[in-house]
Motif scaffolding. Structure first.
Motif, mmCIF file in Angstrom:
data_model
loop_
_atom_site.group_PDB
_atom_site.id
_atom_site.type_symbol
_atom_site.label_atom_id
_atom_site.label_comp_id
_atom_site.label_asym_id
_atom_site.label_seq_id
_atom_site.Cartn_x
_atom_site.Cartn_y
_atom_site.Cartn_z
ATOM 1 N N VAL A 125 0.839 -1.331 0.057
ATOM 2 C CA VAL A 125 -0.169 0.113 -0.107
ATOM 3 C C VAL A 125 0.830 1.054 0.065
ATOM 4 C CG1 VAL A 125 -1.563 1.344 1.335
ATOM 5 C CG2 VAL A 125 -1.901 -1.306 1.176
ATOM 6 N N ALA A 126 0.845 2.017 -1.235
ATOM 7 C CA ALA A 126 1.708 3.181 -1.138
ATOM 8 C C ALA A 126 1.123 4.406 -0.328
ATOM 9 C CB ALA A 126 1.897 3.737 -2.512
ATOM 10 N N GLY A 127 -0.121 4.326 -0.063
ATOM 11 C CA GLY A 127 -0.874 5.680 0.739
ATOM 12 C C GLY A 127 -0.568 5.510 1.983
ATOM 13 N N ARG A 128 0.543 5.239 2.805
ATOM 14 C CA ARG A 128 1.033 5.420 4.038
ATOM 15 C C ARG A 128 2.146 5.864 4.397
ATOM 16 N NH1 ARG A 128 0.522 -0.951 5.891
ATOM 17 N NH2 ARG A 128 2.162 -0.163 7.587
ATOM 18 N N PRO A 129 2.635 6.651 5.397
ATOM 19 C CA PRO A 129 3.827 7.161 5.839
ATOM 20 C C PRO A 129 4.913 6.318 5.630
ATOM 21 C CG PRO A 129 2.733 6.995 7.937
ATOM 22 C CD PRO A 129 1.614 6.421 6.603
ATOM 23 N N ASP A 130 4.677 5.074 6.087
ATOM 24 C CA ASP A 130 6.086 4.025 6.264
ATOM 25 C C ASP A 130 5.905 3.306 4.817
ATOM 26 O OD1 ASP A 130 3.713 2.801 6.648
ATOM 27 O OD2 ASP A 130 4.430 1.326 8.092
ATOM 28 N N SER A 131 5.339 3.499 3.864
ATOM 29 C CA SER A 131 5.515 3.049 2.432
ATOM 30 C C SER A 131 6.808 3.340 1.689
ATOM 31 C CB SER A 131 4.448 3.276 1.387
ATOM 32 O OG SER A 131 4.372 4.610 1.238
ATOM 33 N N HIS A 132 7.374 4.374 2.353
ATOM 34 C CA HIS A 132 8.771 4.796 2.016
ATOM 35 C C HIS A 132 9.747 4.376 3.170
ATOM 36 C CE1 HIS A 132 8.158 7.822 -1.333
ATOM 37 N NE2 HIS A 132 7.341 6.741 -1.624
ATOM 38 N N ALA A 133 10.937 3.809 3.020
ATOM 39 C CA ALA A 133 11.730 3.558 3.889
ATOM 40 C C ALA A 133 12.449 4.809 4.760
ATOM 41 C CB ALA A 133 12.976 2.972 3.278
ATOM 42 N N PRO A 134 12.872 4.819 5.896
ATOM 43 C CA PRO A 134 13.557 5.901 6.374
ATOM 44 C C PRO A 134 14.274 6.647 5.535
ATOM 45 C CG PRO A 134 14.131 3.792 7.656
ATOM 46 C CD PRO A 134 13.237 3.271 6.776
ATOM 47 N N LEU A 169 20.044 -4.563 -3.954
ATOM 48 C CA LEU A 169 18.630 -5.518 -3.609
ATOM 49 C C LEU A 169 17.993 -4.944 -2.776
ATOM 50 C CD1 LEU A 169 17.550 -8.054 -4.840
ATOM 51 C CD2 LEU A 169 18.749 -9.195 -3.055
ATOM 52 N N THR A 170 16.736 -4.583 -3.021
ATOM 53 C CA THR A 170 15.866 -4.163 -1.806
ATOM 54 C C THR A 170 14.679 -4.952 -1.670
ATOM 55 O OG1 THR A 170 16.699 -1.960 -2.622
ATOM 56 C CG2 THR A 170 14.594 -1.993 -0.978
ATOM 57 N N TYR A 171 14.199 -5.239 -0.418
ATOM 58 C CA TYR A 171 12.843 -5.787 0.008
ATOM 59 C C TYR A 171 12.298 -5.102 0.972
ATOM 60 C CZ TYR A 171 9.926 -8.735 2.829
ATOM 61 O OH TYR A 171 8.744 -9.069 3.562
ATOM 62 N N GLN A 172 10.719 -4.829 0.889
ATOM 63 C CA GLN A 172 9.969 -4.290 1.671
ATOM 64 C C GLN A 172 8.697 -4.991 2.051
ATOM 65 O OE1 GLN A 172 10.013 -0.064 0.241
ATOM 66 N NE2 GLN A 172 9.513 0.442 2.388
ATOM 67 N N GLY A 173 8.278 -5.205 3.434
ATOM 68 C CA GLY A 173 7.009 -5.669 3.671
ATOM 69 C C GLY A 173 6.370 -5.017 4.549
ATOM 70 N N GLN A 174 4.760 -5.129 4.576
ATOM 71 C CA GLN A 174 3.765 -4.522 5.366
ATOM 72 C C GLN A 174 3.039 -5.312 6.014
ATOM 73 O OE1 GLN A 174 1.819 -1.936 2.406
ATOM 74 N NE2 GLN A 174 3.100 -0.324 2.713
ATOM 75 N N HIS A 204 12.243 2.388 -2.714
ATOM 76 C CA HIS A 204 10.956 2.153 -3.447
ATOM 77 C C HIS A 204 10.857 2.376 -5.063
ATOM 78 C CE1 HIS A 204 10.615 6.441 -3.053
ATOM 79 N NE2 HIS A 204 9.815 6.606 -3.963
ATOM 80 N N ALA A 205 10.168 1.420 -5.569
ATOM 81 C CA ALA A 205 9.850 1.592 -7.312
ATOM 82 C C ALA A 205 8.382 1.899 -7.277
ATOM 83 C CB ALA A 205 9.852 0.216 -7.785
ATOM 84 N N HIS A 206 8.174 2.786 -8.462
ATOM 85 C CA HIS A 206 7.091 3.183 -8.892
ATOM 86 C C HIS A 206 6.098 2.454 -9.590
ATOM 87 C CE1 HIS A 206 7.233 7.342 -6.559
ATOM 88 N NE2 HIS A 206 8.398 7.038 -6.619
#
Ligand SMILES: [Cu+2]
Length: 347
Positions: free
Chosen positions: A38-47, A209-214, A54-56
């Motif tokens: 989900v992109a619409g939250r403050p933590d959808s970007h890393a510090p 290489l970058t990984y993100q999870g929510q 993040h990709a778009h």
């Protein structure tokens, strides 16, 4: 002092998750997804201290500005600190402290869901204080354009669930000067040592290489980016390669506010070759074999995202931290603390 202030400020923030009740509205209807996220939250970007996190999605643009500050003081050799007397026993000049500032302007555009292209233009300002064996103190300064970085963030596979993975393919261009000069007691308009230069002078490959999870209230991620320098620069040397590995966790306090905790491990090598105009007996910063080191930093961050109104889509973030471990091929100046503050806007 600053370390204590940081801890005093952030420890209460870390307590908030245990005291705040769920009082937020998740803007899911407005949220577009970044991969499975989900992109619409403050933590959808890393510090904000993490680049290329993040990709778009196809057709999205983003502009960003970051201000970074790093404060270095006290000399260190291995893991133990060295007084200026220790340094002056071996060298004519001892560095006392250094600050590095960077203004970084960035742009992102995604022609397709699989590819995001990114450019970053840094403007640097460096300042170092010294003391000579005779007791005189002096100061050198440099400022100007740094090395421009171009990257492609490649997302060949869409992961199922709230996870995202991309490859970072970065290239650093030798746009920063390696011919900076300033006055020293020994010479007017002298060539300055390696850490005062503004660029590497070489083309550098930066794969990663970058990984993100929510999840509902929390998010997490990890990134590794390496810097491999190619060939030698016009002054006959190549800066050491760099390796970085970072991992973070973030907690969403409110629909528009998140806090983060991040650990970053860095390792960088010594210089190959040498710039003949520099005398390595004069000052440790002129010695190509006293540049390597490794460090583990602990960083605290805040992300703010504006969910609606005229400023909708704007992000403001701050991250600051300090090393909890540092080992240097010294004597070399030790990092005291660093911070990044930034603004991002996408459409
Ligand atoms: Cu972006």
């Amino acid at each position: 002092m600053i370390r204590k202030t940081l801890l005093l400020f952030f420890i209460p923030c870390l307590m908030v998750p245990f005291t705040v009740t769920a009082d937020e509205v998740v803007a899911t209807s407005e949220a577009h997804s970044h991969g499975g996220l989900v992109a619409g939250r403050p933590d959808s970007h890393a510090p904000i201290g993490v680049m290329g996190d993040h990709a778009h999605n196809a057709g999205e643009f983003m502009l960003s500005y970051r201000y970074m500050f790093m404060d270095m003081r006290e000399n260190r050799s291995g893991t133990s600190s060295q007084g200026r007397g220790d340094v002056l026993n071996a060298f004519m000049v001892a560095p006392l402290d250094m600050t590095m500032e960077m203004h970084m302007f960035g742009g992102m555009y995604a022609p397709t869901d699989e590819i995001t292209i990114m450019g970053m233009i840094p403007y640097l300002r460096k300042s170092m204080n010294h003391q000579t064996r005779m007791g005189a103190k002096f100061h050198t300064d440099t400022d100007g354009l740094g090395d421009i970085k171009l990257s492609a963030l490649l997302r060949p596979l869409k992961l199922s669930g709230p996870h995202s993975l991309h490859f970072n393919a970065g290239l650093s261009l030798p746009t920063g000067s390696i011919d900076e000069r300033d006055d020293t007691p020994a010479m007017r308009n002298a060539r300055l040592p390696y850490p005062m230069q503004l660029g590497s002078g070489t083309f550098d490959l930066m794969p990663g290489l970058t990984y993100q999870g929510q999840a509902e209230k929390v998010s997490w991620g990890a990134q590794t980016i390496e810097t491999f320098r190619i060939g030698r620069n016009n002054n006959g040397y190549r800066l050491g390669d760099q390796y970085s590995l970072t991992a973070w966790g973030a907690y969403r306090f409110l629909s528009w506010l998140s806090g983060s905790l991040r650990v970053e491990a860095l390792k960088w090598g010594n210089i190959r070759g040498a710039f003949r105009s520099l005398n390595p007996m004069m000052v440790p910063t002129a010695d190509p074999d006293r540049r390597a080191g490794e460090r583990i930093d602990l960083l605290f961050g805040v992300n703010i995202w504006v969910p609606d109104g005229t400023l909708k889509g704007n992000r403001i973030a701050l991250e600051a931290g300090f090393p909890v471990y540092e080992k240097l091929d010294g004597p070399q100046l030790s990092t005291s603390w660093r911070m990044t503050v930034g603004w991002q806007f996408s459409w």
